[in-house]
Motif scaffolding. Structure first.
Motif, PDB file in Angstrom:
ATOM      1  N   ARG A 125      -0.447 -10.741   1.180  1.00 44.62           N
ATOM      2  CA  ARG A 125       0.691 -10.324   0.373  1.00 44.62           C
ATOM      3  C   ARG A 125       1.371  -9.155   1.211  1.00 44.62           C
ATOM      4  O   ARG A 125       0.508  -8.072   1.821  1.00 44.62           O
ATOM      5  CB  ARG A 125       0.201 -10.007  -1.001  1.00 44.62           C
ATOM      6  N   ILE A 126       2.758  -8.800   1.043  1.00 41.19           N
ATOM      7  CA  ILE A 126       3.216  -7.978   1.740  1.00 41.19           C
ATOM      8  C   ILE A 126       3.779  -6.735   0.451  1.00 41.19           C
ATOM      9  O   ILE A 126       4.355  -7.248  -0.488  1.00 41.19           O
ATOM     10  CB  ILE A 126       4.658  -8.227   2.539  1.00 41.19           C
ATOM     11  N   TYR A 127       3.308  -5.724   0.797  1.00 42.56           N
ATOM     12  CA  TYR A 127       3.970  -4.641  -0.220  1.00 42.56           C
ATOM     13  C   TYR A 127       4.744  -3.703   0.377  1.00 42.56           C
ATOM     14  O   TYR A 127       4.724  -2.957   1.429  1.00 42.56           O
ATOM     15  CB  TYR A 127       2.737  -3.702  -0.621  1.00 42.56           C
ATOM     16  N   GLU A 128       6.173  -4.029   0.119  1.00 45.44           N
ATOM     17  CA  GLU A 128       7.268  -3.410   0.933  1.00 45.44           C
ATOM     18  C   GLU A 128       7.128  -1.927   0.919  1.00 45.44           C
ATOM     19  O   GLU A 128       7.552  -0.954   1.569  1.00 45.44           O
ATOM     20  CB  GLU A 128       8.417  -4.023   0.415  1.00 45.44           C
ATOM     21  N   GLN A 129       6.694  -1.287  -0.485  1.00 41.58           N
ATOM     22  CA  GLN A 129       6.639   0.078  -0.733  1.00 41.58           C
ATOM     23  C   GLN A 129       5.100   0.148  -1.444  1.00 41.58           C
ATOM     24  O   GLN A 129       4.939  -0.483  -2.297  1.00 41.58           O
ATOM     25  CB  GLN A 129       7.607   0.474  -1.590  1.00 41.58           C
ATOM     26  N   GLY A 130       4.268   0.982  -0.685  1.00 40.71           N
ATOM     27  CA  GLY A 130       2.988   1.040  -1.464  1.00 40.71           C
ATOM     28  C   GLY A 130       3.323   2.110  -2.780  1.00 40.71           C
ATOM     29  O   GLY A 130       4.275   2.808  -2.980  1.00 40.71           O
ATOM     30  N   HIS A 131       2.163   1.613  -3.513  1.00 40.80           N
ATOM     31  CA  HIS A 131       2.507   2.493  -4.870  1.00 40.80           C
ATOM     32  C   HIS A 131       1.936   4.075  -4.739  1.00 40.80           C
ATOM     33  O   HIS A 131       2.013   4.941  -5.735  1.00 40.80           O
ATOM     34  CB  HIS A 131       1.390   2.010  -6.103  1.00 40.80           C
ATOM     35  N   TYR A 132       1.381   4.377  -3.663  1.00 44.77           N
ATOM     36  CA  TYR A 132       1.138   5.732  -3.560  1.00 44.77           C
ATOM     37  C   TYR A 132       0.751   5.964  -1.848  1.00 44.77           C
ATOM     38  O   TYR A 132      -0.207   6.359  -1.112  1.00 44.77           O
ATOM     39  CB  TYR A 132      -0.292   6.050  -4.038  1.00 44.77           C
TER      40      TYR A 132
END
Length: 461
Positions: free
Chosen positions: A146-153
């Motif tokens: 999976r790709i997280y375009e923006q990390g949560h932290y």
């Protein structure tokens, strides 16, 4: 009319998926206990439509901005789910609302501890999940997920550490992640260290495995393979078919986390499905799924490489729903245990390792593993014990751990079954608020400061 039809169809679809998930839940840790709680919650939903550490005894107030506080990350266990799944149902029963800086990641619910630890890292930092080339080849799945375009932290580092709270297998996921950070195991991130994690709190954590796995179908001989006929085999078949059908709205509603195995009919076709069902391919064939990690043998294998680090705070709540009567271990009443977990508590309290099979470790005794909460043995939840016992201290009352010191597993025994503090907060009553308020208050009291010498783990005799 069209809107009414679409609304009714969506509700029916969600109920259909929940029934499928409940059925699969019923074959392992949550059993139909979680199914009942989820059904109740859904019905209500539809009816509405190296450093030193100083202890700061005060929770940050005044000029402290919420964004400056370290996040508290709640990590779900086996068959669990993160924010946004199951129609918005909260795995932690709304506990995440108790603090303004809480994250609830959605990790693979049946994937291995290793894979989930990798997913958790990229969920926080951002980017595409990299399971590692060597591991991916050995287990027969894609290297990237999976790709997280923006990390949560994305700012996460040694200067911006995180608090983790893990339920069940989620606690072991965090331990594996911390070891990966210490080993600099993430390509492109050569500056990671164990000090990226400020504290680990375990809630019914699966540190040393569980005899429940053998009752459900894992072979006690090796702790890795399944018996030909067992509940887990039915679970395996259900999961393979669910992923093979690859219905997008179903997967969005609930996902077992095996997308990197390409189990979809679009990728493997009918013959690929047959191959998986026969046990020749897929996660269940390679052993890269959660159950082998939850056997005593699997946990020992994992624990060989995991350390307790000197600059991190550790606290564990071990749950127990058994008591001794005339020398026998039995369930501690009927009303205090979820009806569908009562039988499991009884079965686990009477578990005997097969006499014709080598014990999982030297010094194993059945009586040590009789106390349980219906899913995990209490001995497994206190602190890392096998094959090396880590520094620990039993906590009877809160004053026993004041001030809290890093590098030591403080553990407390709590009367409750395995799902007492998740899904349905009404079951836990006042204990729910007491437990989570204590956890969040503890997280907000501790900050990193200076350097201290390394502490060594104690060898388990």
């Amino acid at each position: 009319m069209i809107r009414l039809w679409m609304s009714s169809s969506l509700k029916l679809a969600e109920l259909f998926v929940s029934c499928m998930v409940h059925l699969l839940y019923g074959f392992y840790i949550f059993s139909s206990a979680v199914a009942g709680d989820i059904s109740q919650m859904l019905n209500e939903y539809f009816s509405k439509s190296s450093m030193n550490v100083e202890v700061n005894d005060e929770v940050p107030k005044g000029n402290t901005h919420v964004d400056d506080l370290p996040p508290i990350v709640l990590v779900h266990g086996i068959f669990g789910f993160g924010k946004g799944r199951l129609g918005g149902l909260s795995y932690f029963a709304g506990a995440e609302k108790k603090d303004e800086r809480v994250l609830v990641p959605d990790l693979g619910s049946l994937t291995s501890i290793y894979d989930r630890a990798r997913e958790l890292f990229y969920y926080l930092k951002g980017g595409q999940v990299d399971y590692g080339e060597e591991h991916s080849k050995a287990c027969g799945h894609l290297q990237f997920g999976r790709i997280y375009e923006q990390g949560h932290y994305p700012e996460w580092d040694e200067d911006h550490p995180i608090h983790f709270v893990g339920h069940s297998a989620g606690a072991q996921v965090v331990r594996v992640l911390q070891q990966m950070l210490a080993d600099k195991a993430f390509k492109g991130y050569e500056n990671t260290s164990e000090n990226w994690i400020l504290s680990i709190t375990s809630l019914s954590g699966a540190f040393n495995g569980t005899t429940r796995t053998y009752l459900d179908g894992m072979q006690p001989e090796d702790g890795r393979t399944m018996k030909p006929i067992c509940l887990l085999q039915i679970c395996r078949i259900g999961v393979i078919i669910y992923d093979w059908l690859d219905i997008s709205w179903l997967k969005a509603y609930y996902n077992f986390g095996f997308d990197h195995f390409n189990l979809s009919w679009r990728k493997m076709g009918v013959w690929g499905l047959v191959d998986c069902l026969l046990g020749n391919a897929g996660p269940f064939a390679s052993g890269d799924w959660i159950l082998p990690d939850l056997t005593i043998q699997g946990s020992i294998k994992l624990n060989y490489h995991l350390h307790t680090f000197p600059n991190t705070y550790y606290f564990s709540y071990a749950t127990k729903r058994t008591r001794k009567i005339m020398g026998l271990t039995v369930p501690s009443g009927i009303l205090g245990i979820h009806p569908m977990l009562f039988i499991r508590v009884l079965q686990m309290s009477q578990w005997r390792h097969p006499p014709d099979v080598s014990p999982p470790y030297k010094g194993y005794r059945d009586e040590d593993w009789q106390d349980n909460d219906g899913a995990l043995n209490t001995i497994s939840m206190t602190h890392p014990l096998l094959p090396i016992e880590h520094p620990s201290r039993f906590v009877e009352k809160d004053s026993d751990c004041q001030p809290l010191k890093p590098g030591i597993w403080y553990y407390k025994i709590v009367e409750g079954d395995h799902i007492m503090f998740i899904i349905n907060r009404e079951r836990a009553g006042v204990q729910f608020d007491f437990i989570y308020d204590s956890i969040f208050e503890r997280c907000r009291k501790h900050v990193f400061r200076k350097t201290i010498p390394t502490l060594r783990n104690e060898v388990h005799q």
